[in-house]
Design a protein around this motif. Structure first.
Motif, PDB file in Angstrom:
ATOM      1  N   PRO A 178       3.774  13.156  -6.788  1.00 41.71           N
ATOM      2  CA  PRO A 178       5.033  13.381  -7.509  1.00 41.71           C
ATOM      3  C   PRO A 178       5.821  12.091  -7.727  1.00 41.71           C
ATOM      4  O   PRO A 178       5.740  11.172  -6.925  1.00 41.71           O
ATOM      5  CB  PRO A 178       5.792  14.303  -6.546  1.00 41.71           C
TER       6      PRO A 178
ATOM      7  N   GLN B 253      12.187  18.957  -1.707  1.00 46.08           N
ATOM      8  CA  GLN B 253      10.973  18.157  -1.926  1.00 46.08           C
ATOM      9  C   GLN B 253       9.699  18.979  -1.740  1.00 46.08           C
ATOM     10  O   GLN B 253       8.766  18.866  -2.518  1.00 46.08           O
ATOM     11  CB  GLN B 253      10.932  16.946  -0.983  1.00 46.08           C
TER      12      GLN B 253
ATOM     13  N   LYS C 243       9.311  22.559  -1.219  1.00 47.95           N
ATOM     14  CA  LYS C 243       9.161  23.881  -1.841  1.00 47.95           C
ATOM     15  C   LYS C 243       9.728  23.934  -3.243  1.00 47.95           C
ATOM     16  O   LYS C 243       9.770  25.001  -3.856  1.00 47.95           O
ATOM     17  CB  LYS C 243       9.820  24.942  -0.953  1.00 47.95           C
ATOM     18  N   LYS C 244      10.239  22.798  -3.744  1.00 46.71           N
ATOM     19  CA  LYS C 244      10.756  22.721  -5.114  1.00 46.71           C
ATOM     20  C   LYS C 244      11.858  23.749  -5.395  1.00 46.71           C
ATOM     21  O   LYS C 244      11.949  24.316  -6.474  1.00 46.71           O
ATOM     22  CB  LYS C 244       9.621  22.902  -6.145  1.00 46.71           C
TER      23      LYS C 244
END
Ligand SMILES: Nc1ncnc2c1ncn2[C@@H]1O[C@H](COP(=O)(O)OP(=O)(O)OP(=O)(O)O)[C@@H](O)[C@H]1O
Ligand SMILES: [Mg+2]
Lengths: 260, 256
Positions: free
Chosen positions: A36, B109, B111-112
């Motif tokens: 990410p 960060q 588990k969004k």
């Protein structure tokens, strides 16, 4: 008595550092390309490095341009070549002084703060905490700083170049009595794209060096406040030395001319 | 037999010449709450870090849910750590982020979770550790040590992990707040069905939160047993430790 052993030990230590640094650099750069991506952090770093360094870079380059005009005038007037002042200013600023001065100033400002911030995170276990929260510190802390350094330094140097040339213009016109129009046209006449571009490439390399040295020394710091202090010093010193070294190497690569 | 949630087998860890863990063995079953006791500097925090892959033991095996952590790739360790919540001894809060972002870091960060929702959850979890919503927007540096500890605790439990590590959860707290935190740990284990592994010097806390107690001394687990057995362990080291006496087999290294 054991001179050879000392030399050998120093050499082995040097190889060790080079190896660790290479691994660190490869790892850091590879994480810049793998998701990410932390866009919010990248923006923050770009503002921190690019925007907040503007005053420092602007001030150094304007004075560099001014003193350059003054000094070259004194030198050239001895053999009646005062007209060359504008060309000396533009060439020196774009090729050398812009990138090198900006690089050194930003190394002091940004490299030190990176090492201190990441070093403090290391000694207070914040980096361990990142890992336990399943966040890779290379992606979260280091990649944004490296990308920001790489992108922002050329931009800073571009602005610094303009300000530096302007500094030369001020001294040339208001102190040395050049005709403004002549000074400007003489500047344009001697402006070469390759000078500007080589300076910007240098800036990008310097940006990379500053970020990597700041992150490397911070990430590997240990031993509390004292360790963080040492990391900060090492980051600035090593970045400055590497900037000057690579400045020479890149100049060779761009402008090496064999004497005929 | 079920695979234990956490299993350490013959773990060795040393720093340079200094041997810290020297053949440490321990098993924690799912849903169990184990407390590790032991003197200062015997390697309790190091042991927790070995389970999370932050430190790598030279020798031995560490398994979480039957998966070997030693020698695992970074990416897989990240996956294992997703199951684990950790309260650090020194809290280790991110000082660049406000309190609420610290608490919801794993949610945002890992588990969004959208930020707005994450903040609501953070305020909710902060309330469970006795901190008001007014704390949420402060920076960690503006909090007292005990408050930081509680924020660290909130961060550890915010993602509702299967496994929770508490490194000295009650040190630095007043006795009443310490008891609130003990209740919270018990609740996390009983209600969420989490597996807890805690470190403490506080025997009152240990008695309250533990199903089982393990004593670490000189790199080894020298005693393990149920809480009810601790008072008649028959082990002179354990007896000295819980009585808190200077005289006994555990000689403090105070030479000269
Ligand atoms: N990163 C490290 N580098 C070198 N030595 C370390 C490191 N981490 C821990 N140690 C050493 O390992 C030993 C055990 O440390 P640890 O933090 O696990 O103790 P502890 O049992 O948690 O003690 P306390 O109850 O005081 O927290 C200490 O002697 C310490 O010096
Ligand atoms: Mg500890």
């Amino acid at each position: 008595m054991n001179f050879l052993a000392l030399v050998g030990r120093a050499f082995i230590k040097f190889l060790g550092v080079t190896g660790r640094l290479s691994i660190f650099t490869t790892l850091s750069v590879s994480h810049c390309f793998r998701p990410p991506f932390f866009m919010r952090l990248l923006m923050k770093q770009m503002i921190e490095i690019g925007y907040y360094s503007l005053p420092v870079v602007g001030l150094t380059t304007i004075f560099a341009g001014m003193v350059l005009a003054l000094q070259s005038y004194t030198g050239f007037s001895r053999f009646g070549a005062e007209g060359a002042v504008a060309s000396v200013v533009i060439i020196s600023i774009t090729r050398e002084l812009g990138p090198v001065l900006a690089g050194l100033m930003v190394a002091g400002r940004v490299g030190a703060s990176m090492a201190a911030e990441i070093g403090t995170m290391r000694v207070t276990e914040q980096i361990d905490a990142l890992k336990t929260l399943s966040t890779n510190p290379f992606k979260y802390l280091i990649a944004p700083r490296i990308i920001a350094g790489l992108l922002m330094l050329p931009l800073l140097v571009f602005v610094g170049d303009i300000i530096g040339v302007f500094g030369g213009y001020i001294v040339g016109v208001y102190k040395l009595g050049f005709n403004p129009a002549n000074y400007i046209s003489s500047t344009w006449e001697h402006f070469e794209m390759i000078d500007l571009l080589s300076g910007l490439v240098k800036a990008a390399v310097f940006g990379l060096i500053i970020s990597i040295m700041g992150c490397y020394h911070g990430y590997n710091s240990k031993g509390g406040a004292q360790g963080v202090g040492a990391a900060t010093t090492n980051a600035v010193v090593s970045a400055s030395i590497l900037i000057l070294t690579f400045n020479y190497i890149l100049t060779e690569l761009f402008f090496a001319t064999t004497p005929s | 037999m079920e695979t234990p949630k956490i299993k350490l087998d013959n773990v060795h860890k040393s720093f340079d010449q200094k041997i810290v863990l020297d053949g440490f063995n321990m098993e924690v079953s799912a849903g169990e709450s184990v407390v590790v006791i032991g003197g200062s500097g015997v390697g309790k925090s190091v042991m927790l870090k070995c389970i999370q892959g932050i430190l790598i033991p030279e020798n031995g095996s560490v398994q979480v849910d039957g998966d070997e952590v030693v020698g695992m790739s970074t990416r897989k360790i990240e996956k294992v750590n997703r199951k684990i919540g950790m309260l650090f001894q020194g809290a280790a809060l991110f000082d660049s982020l406000p309190v609420w972002e610290n608490v919801s870091f794993g949610l945002i960060q890992g588990k969004k979770t959208p930020r707005k929702e994450a903040k609501e959850i953070a305020i909710d979890v902060l309330a469970q550790v006795g901190l008001g919503a007014d704390v949420a927007d402060l920076s960690p540096a503006e909090l007292s040590g005990g408050m930081q500890k509680r924020v660290g605790l909130a961060r550890a439990i915010a993602t509702k992990p299967e496994i929770i590590f508490f490194d000295e959860p009650t040190t630095g707290l007043d006795p009443i707040m310490a008891d609130v935190i003990n209740d919270l740990i018990v609740k996390s284990v009983k209600e969420l069905g989490a597996t807890a592994l805690s470190i403490t010097h506080d025997m009152a806390s240990a008695r309250k939160i533990a199903d089982r107690i393990v004593m670490l001394y000189k790199g080894k687990a020298i005693w393990a047993g149920k809480v009810s057995e601790i008072d008649n362990s028959g082990n002179p080291y354990v007896e000295q430790f819980i009585a808190g006496k200077a005289e006994g087999p555990i000689a403090m290294e105070l030479k000269r």
